[in-house]
Scaffold this motif. Structure first.
Motif, PDB file in Angstrom:
ATOM      1  N   GLN A 122       0.836  -1.197   0.000  1.00 11.81           N
ATOM      2  CA  GLN A 122       0.000   0.000   0.000  1.00 11.81           C
ATOM      3  C   GLN A 122       0.870   1.246   0.000  1.00 11.81           C
ATOM      4  OE1 GLN A 122      -2.746  -0.862   3.367  1.00 11.81           O
ATOM      5  NE2 GLN A 122      -4.317  -0.592   1.817  1.00 11.81           N
ATOM      6  N   LYS A 136      -2.306   5.525   2.349  1.00 14.20           N
ATOM      7  CA  LYS A 136      -3.064   4.997   3.479  1.00 14.20           C
ATOM      8  C   LYS A 136      -4.246   4.143   3.045  1.00 14.20           C
ATOM      9  CE  LYS A 136      -5.023   6.477   7.871  1.00 14.20           C
ATOM     10  NZ  LYS A 136      -5.259   7.609   8.773  1.00 14.20           N
ATOM     11  N   THR A 137      -4.944   4.584   1.989  1.00 12.22           N
ATOM     12  CA  THR A 137      -6.143   3.865   1.576  1.00 12.22           C
ATOM     13  C   THR A 137      -6.026   3.264   0.177  1.00 12.22           C
ATOM     14  OG1 THR A 137      -7.087   5.952   0.816  1.00 12.22           O
ATOM     15  CG2 THR A 137      -7.662   5.242   3.040  1.00 12.22           C
ATOM     16  N   SER A 138      -4.785   3.013  -0.265  1.00  9.85           N
ATOM     17  CA  SER A 138      -4.616   2.398  -1.585  1.00  9.85           C
ATOM     18  C   SER A 138      -5.283   1.030  -1.602  1.00  9.85           C
ATOM     19  CB  SER A 138      -3.132   2.236  -1.911  1.00  9.85           C
ATOM     20  OG  SER A 138      -2.510   3.486  -2.000  1.00  9.85           O
ATOM     21  N   PRO A 139      -6.043   0.697  -2.657  1.00 12.45           N
ATOM     22  CA  PRO A 139      -6.673  -0.625  -2.724  1.00 12.45           C
ATOM     23  C   PRO A 139      -5.625  -1.716  -2.887  1.00 12.45           C
ATOM     24  CG  PRO A 139      -6.982   0.577  -4.774  1.00 12.45           C
ATOM     25  CD  PRO A 139      -6.367   1.533  -3.805  1.00 12.45           C
ATOM     26  N   GLU A 156       0.006   3.455  13.614  1.00 11.23           N
ATOM     27  CA  GLU A 156      -0.244   4.021  12.291  1.00 11.23           C
ATOM     28  C   GLU A 156       1.028   4.371  11.533  1.00 11.23           C
ATOM     29  OE1 GLU A 156      -2.998   7.226  12.730  1.00 11.23           O
ATOM     30  OE2 GLU A 156      -4.671   5.886  13.227  1.00 11.23           O
ATOM     31  N   ARG A 204     -13.594  -4.917  14.294  1.00 15.57           N
ATOM     32  CA  ARG A 204     -13.332  -4.977  12.865  1.00 15.57           C
ATOM     33  C   ARG A 204     -14.497  -5.417  11.973  1.00 15.57           C
ATOM     34  NH1 ARG A 204      -9.556  -8.404  10.053  1.00 15.57           N
ATOM     35  NH2 ARG A 204      -9.366  -9.581  11.941  1.00 15.57           N
ATOM     36  N   VAL A 263      -2.770  -2.879   7.020  1.00 15.14           N
ATOM     37  CA  VAL A 263      -3.909  -2.626   6.132  1.00 15.14           C
ATOM     38  C   VAL A 263      -4.460  -1.236   6.391  1.00 15.14           C
ATOM     39  CG1 VAL A 263      -6.228  -3.350   5.432  1.00 15.14           C
ATOM     40  CG2 VAL A 263      -4.552  -5.075   6.060  1.00 15.14           C
ATOM     41  N   ASP A 264      -4.695  -0.485   5.328  1.00 17.96           N
ATOM     42  CA  ASP A 264      -5.343   0.839   5.398  1.00 17.96           C
ATOM     43  C   ASP A 264      -4.681   1.770   6.411  1.00 17.96           C
ATOM     44  OD1 ASP A 264      -7.084  -0.007   3.481  1.00 17.96           O
ATOM     45  OD2 ASP A 264      -8.712  -0.476   4.868  1.00 17.96           O
ATOM     46  N   GLY A 265      -3.341   1.789   6.380  1.00 23.07           N
ATOM     47  CA  GLY A 265      -2.621   2.767   7.189  1.00 23.07           C
ATOM     48  C   GLY A 265      -2.449   2.406   8.641  1.00 23.07           C
ATOM     49  N   HIS A 309     -14.428   2.451  -7.278  1.00 24.54           N
ATOM     50  CA  HIS A 309     -13.339   1.930  -6.442  1.00 24.54           C
ATOM     51  C   HIS A 309     -12.543   0.876  -7.208  1.00 24.54           C
ATOM     52  CE1 HIS A 309     -11.242   0.608  -2.829  1.00 24.54           C
ATOM     53  NE2 HIS A 309     -11.527  -0.632  -3.179  1.00 24.54           N
ATOM     54  N   SER A 334      -8.684   1.265  -8.653  1.00 21.72           N
ATOM     55  CA  SER A 334      -7.707   0.243  -8.270  1.00 21.72           C
ATOM     56  C   SER A 334      -7.017  -0.342  -9.495  1.00 21.72           C
ATOM     57  CB  SER A 334      -8.405  -0.864  -7.474  1.00 21.72           C
ATOM     58  OG  SER A 334      -7.533  -1.933  -7.214  1.00 21.72           O
TER      59      SER A 334
END
Length: 637
Positions: free
Chosen positions: A16, A19-22, A137, A178, A127-129, A621, A625
């Motif tokens: 990644q 932070k939010t890259s697929p 983080e 989660r 995952v996700d930052g 999305h 990606s």
């Protein structure tokens, strides 16, 4: 070349970059030698490796361990292991337990004499930052679990395969939190669990009683984030109020304070900015295509010849020091830049002039909760053109801010409905959306005041583009648009009129989507009817042409046509047919042809947007990606 120790086709997870890259997963041919772990594109039909996609120097590996599989993981992802090196975690999935044991044993054997081997590791994925195990983080954060004695992978692997390790308290908490994240129905965010510190990058004088003044360089504590644009914060004197989120940056981001650092800038944008400045020795520092790495982009001129751009990756020595072309080592990147500002030392030129994309003045803002702009603060400078709603002019707001002002001709818009919607639209904030600053509604005609982009309409920009065409830049344009549309999709906002004419280009070549949602307020029957000449028939899917059913998936269809516009450099879709013929032929299955500049992979992306059934079209999305994957492969070493 060193002898091959181990070779096998394994599944690799993407790293990644943001932070939010697929995430995506691809089969790669992994080859381990005593010097490198390399992975190649794999051709299953010929059962052989193809081009090199990446590699890790063995001396840079800090440890190798298993990873606890994610809940409900598909069978292909039941046997993950991680290789941690200076760029972060590389996640690989073996086909079975024996394969995983073998890879971990061989890898640990070749790295056993490496310096600075880690003593702790993260048993869950990044995952996700954040790390799922401990919620830290920072990708470089120290592990939260000690590595087992004697560096043994076998005991750990057997325990994982039979029964997961007993969860830590943080893991138990994560498992509870989660499963069901809330859907992004609005921009309202919950109060922060822990306090966050930010640094002001601009001065801000409070424009309302609820605002908090910002002083550039001062640190502030964020108390809550009621929406994406405005955060509640406290200054060092204990005073509290709302601050604009784009006036601050995260404390501890070591480069944001330097003018030479251009965050989020692509290679093409860097070249565009450097050529525009046209200074010998002009330079900037940007994020590299490799996650966690940085690149120095440098412009050099020879008398009487066009200037050229050179790109130098900032390398990391085994001891953690930084260097460029020649091995002059430094403890930090700012020290390295300072040195090369005075010494070329292997570069084509010393770093003479800082070239920056940072605004010299702060972005335009109204106060918290305000949306009405005083028209007396607007200065009209020149006409830009005529839009659907009336004249568009370039001007200044408060004498300093460049703005575009749409002067809405009476009778063209359902004004009351739009004014209510404008309050919502002002909260939409994204790098690839044209920002709505405010409206003037206390007089007629009403004004819509937005961000001004110097390179104007994307359609004209494409038609005037110099040849030969930079194919990577065309894909970057599509990436920009898909990023903005992915954000609109997440906010349940439908554009309804997505096309190249409704995108604008800034001075660095970044593309931004504009006029989102405005078509709902058009009062022109010719425009709102699919039979009319003004209706965007050429960008509309069958369900809109036949039933006027708009959705995010009708925007996806229009995005496919917009991609076609980009790759044809602004040609008219279905140029040989009139509107009535298009309705008939598209509903019967006709689709646009493959542009000369688009390969089969790009054309497949377009065609996927043109499935007859809306539910069969990808989401934005997924589109974003896929485009990111293509760009990553084009730029991957």
């Amino acid at each position: 070349m060193a002898d091959v120790i181990l070779e096998e086709v394994l599944l690799k997870r993407s790293q990644q970059k943001k932070k939010t890259s697929p995430l995506n997963y691809k089969e790669r041919q992994f080859v381990l030698t005593s010097e490198k772990l390399s992975y190649y594109d794999y051709d299953p039909e010929k059962d052989k490796r193809k081009s090199l996609k990446g590699s890790v120097d063995v001396e840079k590996i800090r440890f190798v361990e298993t990873v606890i599989p994610e809940e409900n993981a598909i069978p292909e992802r039941h046997f993950p292991f991680q290789i941690i090196y200076d760029e972060g975690p590389l996640y690989v999935f073996a086909k079975n337990e024996e394969s995983r044991k073998q890879w971990i044993r061989k890898l640990k054997n070749v790295v056993r004499f490496n310096k600075d081997l880690a003593q702790k590791y993260h048993p869950w994925f990044w995952v996700d930052g954040k790390w799922l195990c401990c919620q830290q983080e920072s990708k470089q954060a120290m592990g939260c679990r000690k590595i087992e004695p004697k560096n043994s992978a076998f005991t750990h692997s057997r325990r994982i395969s039979r029964k997961p390790l007993p969860p830590t308290p943080l893991e138990r908490e994560e498992k509870i939190l989660r499963p069901l994240p809330p859907e992004p129905t609005s921009q309202v965010l919950p109060p922060l669990a822990t306090e966050e510190s930010v640094i002001a990058i601009y001065d801000y004088s409070s424009n309302s009683a609820l605002d908090l003044q910002l002083i550039k360089g001062d640190q502030y504590t964020v108390l809550e984030k009621p929406d994406a644009n405005w955060w509640k914060a406290r200054n060092k004197y204990g005073q509290e109020g709302f601050i604009p989120s784009n006036y601050v940056t995260e404390a501890g981001n070591e480069f944001d304070g330097y003018d030479w650092y251009c965050k989020g800038m692509s290679r093409n944008q860097a070249e565009s900015l450097l050529k525009k400045e046209n200074k010998d020795g002009g330079f900037l520092v940007r994020e590299s295509s490799k996650p966690g790495k940085f690149t120095v982009s440098l412009y050099t001129k020879v008398t009487g010849e066009p200037g050229t751009c050179r790109h130098y990756n900032i390398c990391t020595a085994p001891q953690g020091q930084f260097y460029l072309a020649e091995k002059h080592f430094f403890e930090s990147i700012p020290e390295l830049i300072n040195y090369h500002q005075h010494n070329s030392a292997g570069l084509v030129s010393r770093l003479k002039y800082i070239v920056s994309n940072k605004n010299l003045r702060a972005p335009a803002r109204l106060g918290y909760g305000e949306w009405e702009i005083d028209p007396r603060q607007l200065t009209f400078l020149k006409e830009l053109g005529n839009g659907q709603f009336g004249v568009v002019k370039y001007g200044k707001w408060q004498g300093v801010n460049d703005v575009a002002i749409k002067m809405i001709k009476e009778g063209s818009m359902s004004e009351d409905d739009f004014i209510e919607e404008a309050k919502v639209m002002m909260k939409l904030q994204h790098t690839n959306l044209v920002q709505l600053y405010g409206v003037c509604t206390k007089q007629r005609p009403i004004f819509i005041v937005t961000e001004f982009l110097v390179n104007g309409c994307l359609l004209n920009y494409l038609q005037e583009m110099m040849k030969p065409v930079n194919l990577v830049y065309l894909l970057e344009m599509c990436r920009d648009i898909s990023s903005g549309m992915e954000y609109l999709e997440s906010q349940k906002f439908i554009h309804r009129d997505l096309a190249a004419r409704n995108c604008l280009v800034d001075d660095c070549g970044t593309v931004k989507v504009t006029d989102f949602g405005l078509s709902r307020y058009v009062l022109d029957d010719e425009y709102t009817s699919s039979a009319g000449s003004k209706f965007p028939v050429r960008w509309s899917p069958p369900e809109v042409l036949l039933y006027c059913k708009f959705s995010s998936k009708s925007d996806v269809w229009a995005f496919g046509v917009l991609m076609w516009e980009v790759y044809t450099l602004g040609k008219m879709p279905y140029e040989r047919f009139n509107n009535n013929e298009i309705v008939e032929k598209v509903t019967a299955g006709l689709r646009l042809y493959r542009p000369q500049n688009a390969n089969e992979t790009i054309y497949t992306l377009m065609k996927n947007c043109w499935h007859e059934k809306p539910e069969e079209r990808p989401s934005f999305h997924e589109i974003h990606s896929n485009i990111n994957d293509l760009l990553y492969e084009l730029q991957e070493d």
